[in-house]
Design a protein around this motif. Structure first.
Motif, PDB file in Angstrom:
ATOM      1  N   ALA A 153      27.671  49.289  51.823  1.00 21.51           N
ATOM      2  CA  ALA A 153      27.472  50.572  50.685  1.00 21.51           C
ATOM      3  C   ALA A 153      28.908  50.400  50.378  1.00 21.51           C
ATOM      4  N   CYS A 154      29.388  50.845  51.491  1.00 30.86           N
ATOM      5  CA  CYS A 154      30.995  50.044  51.184  1.00 30.86           C
ATOM      6  C   CYS A 154      31.810  49.161  49.926  1.00 30.86           C
ATOM      7  N   LEU A 155      31.341  47.909  51.066  1.00 33.66           N
ATOM      8  CA  LEU A 155      31.474  46.685  50.629  1.00 33.66           C
ATOM      9  C   LEU A 155      30.892  46.625  49.542  1.00 33.66           C
ATOM     10  N   ASP A 156      29.608  46.911  48.316  1.00 29.20           N
ATOM     11  CA  ASP A 156      28.887  46.815  47.387  1.00 29.20           C
ATOM     12  C   ASP A 156      30.331  47.702  46.476  1.00 29.20           C
ATOM     13  N   ILE A 157      30.805  48.490  46.797  1.00 28.68           N
ATOM     14  CA  ILE A 157      31.498  49.440  46.230  1.00 28.68           C
ATOM     15  C   ILE A 157      33.248  48.651  45.697  1.00 28.68           C
ATOM     16  N   TYR A 158      33.140  48.010  47.075  1.00 26.17           N
ATOM     17  CA  TYR A 158      34.480  47.324  46.416  1.00 26.17           C
ATOM     18  C   TYR A 158      34.357  46.989  45.902  1.00 26.17           C
ATOM     19  N   GLN A 159      33.555  45.536  46.409  1.00 30.03           N
ATOM     20  CA  GLN A 159      33.006  44.477  45.647  1.00 30.03           C
ATOM     21  C   GLN A 159      33.320  44.794  44.343  1.00 30.03           C
ATOM     22  N   ALA A 160      32.603  45.501  43.164  1.00 24.87           N
ATOM     23  CA  ALA A 160      31.998  45.636  42.373  1.00 24.87           C
ATOM     24  C   ALA A 160      33.516  45.927  41.900  1.00 24.87           C
ATOM     25  N   LEU A 161      33.653  47.158  42.405  1.00 23.19           N
ATOM     26  CA  LEU A 161      35.747  47.627  41.647  1.00 23.19           C
ATOM     27  C   LEU A 161      36.633  46.582  41.536  1.00 23.19           C
ATOM     28  N   THR A 162      36.799  45.214  42.547  1.00 22.77           N
ATOM     29  CA  THR A 162      37.093  44.311  42.570  1.00 22.77           C
ATOM     30  C   THR A 162      37.198  43.455  42.079  1.00 22.77           C
ATOM     31  N   GLU A 163      35.945  42.858  41.006  1.00 21.47           N
ATOM     32  CA  GLU A 163      35.583  42.250  39.738  1.00 21.47           C
ATOM     33  C   GLU A 163      35.785  42.605  38.806  1.00 21.47           C
ATOM     34  N   LYS A 164      36.254  41.693  38.116  1.00 23.84           N
ATOM     35  CA  LYS A 164      36.583  40.820  36.666  1.00 23.84           C
ATOM     36  C   LYS A 164      34.863  40.660  35.513  1.00 23.84           C
ATOM     37  N   ARG A 165      35.187  41.554  35.118  1.00 13.17           N
ATOM     38  CA  ARG A 165      33.448  42.081  33.861  1.00 13.17           C
ATOM     39  C   ARG A 165      34.405  42.115  32.333  1.00 13.17           C
ATOM     40  N   PRO A 166      33.396  41.195  31.216  1.00 19.92           N
ATOM     41  CA  PRO A 166      33.802  41.270  30.066  1.00 19.92           C
ATOM     42  C   PRO A 166      34.456  42.781  29.705  1.00 19.92           C
ATOM     43  N   TYR A 167      33.889  43.987  30.707  1.00 20.36           N
ATOM     44  CA  TYR A 167      34.688  45.182  30.143  1.00 20.36           C
ATOM     45  C   TYR A 167      35.312  45.601  30.113  1.00 20.36           C
ATOM     46  N   LYS A 168      35.667  45.229  31.309  1.00 14.67           N
ATOM     47  CA  LYS A 168      37.381  45.846  32.574  1.00 14.67           C
ATOM     48  C   LYS A 168      37.635  44.125  33.349  1.00 14.67           C
ATOM     49  N   GLU A 169      39.344  44.947  33.749  1.00 11.43           N
ATOM     50  CA  GLU A 169      39.748  43.560  34.563  1.00 11.43           C
ATOM     51  C   GLU A 169      39.347  44.295  35.791  1.00 11.43           C
ATOM     52  N   GLY A 170      39.060  43.505  36.526  1.00 15.04           N
ATOM     53  CA  GLY A 170      39.275  43.943  38.403  1.00 15.04           C
ATOM     54  C   GLY A 170      40.410  44.831  38.509  1.00 15.04           C
ATOM     55  N   PHE A 171      39.896  46.161  39.474  1.00 15.12           N
ATOM     56  CA  PHE A 171      40.680  46.916  40.557  1.00 15.12           C
ATOM     57  C   PHE A 171      41.743  45.762  41.008  1.00 15.12           C
ATOM     58  N   SER A 172      42.806  46.524  41.357  1.00 14.60           N
ATOM     59  CA  SER A 172      43.822  46.134  42.692  1.00 14.60           C
ATOM     60  C   SER A 172      43.081  46.956  43.813  1.00 14.60           C
ATOM     61  N   HIS A 173      43.696  46.166  44.982  1.00 15.39           N
ATOM     62  CA  HIS A 173      43.206  46.945  46.404  1.00 15.39           C
ATOM     63  C   HIS A 173      43.672  47.482  46.124  1.00 15.39           C
TER      64      HIS A 173
END
Length: 428
Positions: free
Chosen positions: A373-393
């Motif tokens: 669950a934590c890995l899924d959240i971390y990956q989703a937040l750090t990924e770049k999406r068309p509607y947002k830049e990936g968040f920093s660590h």
């Protein structure tokens, strides 16, 4: 009749798998995707597999050879969706889209998916048995196909596959009458040595009947395929299974540009954390396999939902949430995969019971469930999406700490991710 068992775990790292069960849900998704993108008829891959199997059933093949050919027919258009998306991206960016085969011959836009399909399948454990089939499935007997091969140089199985493909594309098999069937056969026989080989047409006349085609109109495709294709289990190492799941990852990730590389990113991070915790080799591989399969259920989610840039409606969110239930149901069919099933399917559960789809709470979630669950959240937040830049660590960890403080996720694991996935050590 007894339930057909798709997989049982043998000693060591060997699994015994009937791959037809594993691939059918993926083909359903690809068929729907092609339908959404270009209006292709849903069920095309399964009908081609059914027709191809029937036409070749008189050949003296081994069970492995027969199953491999059915899988090749089932997966023959696996490169289509990726090709269509690349074509549309090229058009959107006003760039030409083309491809070449190894002989330097330029192929047209509609045919390159055969080469891409070959590229997608070439690492599969059964590929050595179907080499050339998918690559050549658009070749014409007279040499005017994309690779310029003539009848005697084309894989004979590829010609049968192409014949089945054209039957489903050119004729409405779901409403075909007996007289229409006879007319179809006459039409196809008239293309001998032009589009189709003599050998392929002999198999058509010998083995395909109107009664068999009529079953396409009466019996659901999954049930029909399972009833005619003999059950045959193949032994795969977990390395083989990971190769297969990497294929699934690419199919899932290519359903949406928003989630491109998502599954692979989580898989690599899952392996890194499993190694950090000192788990034995088998557990590392099983956790990696679970990570690779965690979004398998997204094959059933329409791309219109996966690619929606804005907020989902309540109805759309319910469909999206169901992807974990679909993952659970597929993996629940596999005896011996209970841990992999749970690790893959519980990645949206929360410690306070507010997650989905089972609403499990902390005492019901293992350490491995919490880690996924934590890995899924971390990956989703750090990924770049068309509607947002990936968040920093740093920002990602700050958000996850807040979730941990609210009792949603495991704070100790968040601390481990913070220490291990600092930018200089982040695995690719």
């Amino acid at each position: 009749s007894a339930k057909r068992c798709p997989l049982s775990v043998q000693k060591g790292l060997i699994v015994k798998l009937d791959p037809l069960y594993f691939f059918l849900p993926m083909i359903e998704a690809l068929d729907r995707e092609e339908h959404d993108l270009v209006g292709a008829t849903v069920g095309h891959g399964k009908r081609v597999a059914y027709l191809s199997y029937l036409m070749t059933r008189s050949l003296p093949w081994s069970p492995d050879e027969r199953l491999a050919f059915v899988l090749a027919a089932l997966l023959h258009d696996c490169g289509s969706v990726e090709t269509i998306r690349e074509m549309r991206d090229a058009a959107r960016n006003r760039k030409p889209f083309s491809g070449t085969f190894s002989n330097g011959r330029v192929v047209d836009d509609a045919s390159i998916h055969a080469q891409k399909g070959k590229d997608l399948l070439q690492d599969m454990p059964f590929y050595s048995q179907i080499k050339g089939v998918v690559m050549m499935h658009h070749e014409w007997a007279n040499g005017t196909g994309p690779m310029g091969l003539r009848e005697d140089a084309i894989d004979k199985r590829a010609q049968v596959l192409y014949l089945a493909d054209r039957m489903d594309i050119r004729y409405d098999l779901l409403s075909l009458s007996e007289s229409g069937f006879r007319e179809m056969v006459r039409d196809l026989l008239g293309l001998e040595h032009i589009e189709f080989s003599h050998d392929a047409l002999v198999l058509l006349e010998k083995n395909l009947t109107y009664e068999a085609v009529q079953k396409l109109q009466e019996i659901p495709l999954n049930r029909l395929l399972k009833s005619v294709v003999p059950s045959h289990a193949c032994e795969y190492s977990l390395k083989d299974m990971l190769t297969i799941t990497r294929f699934f990852e690419r199919i899932v990730d290519n359903k949406s540009s928003f989630t491109k590389d998502h599954s692979h990113g989580i898989a690599m991070k899952a392996l890194a954390m499993a190694q950090k915790y000192g788990w034995n080799e088998e557990k590392q591989e099983r956790f990696l396999l679970a990570a690779s399969l965690h979004d398998y259920g997204k094959l059933q989610v329409p791309s219109s939902i996966l690619e929606k840039a804005g907020p989902l409606t309540a109805e759309e969110f319910q469909i999206m949430k169901n992807h974990v239930r679909w993952t659970y149901e597929v993996l629940d069919e596999i005896p011996g995969f209970e841990d992999i099933r749970d690790w893959a399917s519980f990645h949206h559960e929360k410690l306070d019971g507010s997650g989905y789809v089972k609403g499990l709470c902390s005492k019901e979630l293992s350490f491995e469930d919490r880690l996924m669950a934590c890995l899924d959240i971390y990956q989703a937040l750090t990924e770049k999406r068309p509607y947002k830049e990936g968040f920093s660590h740093e920002k990602t960890i700050a958000i996850m700490r807040e979730l941990a403080c609210k009792g949603k996720i495991d704070g100790a694991i968040v601390r481990d991710l913070d220490a291990f996935f600092e930018p200089t050590r982040l695995p690719s």
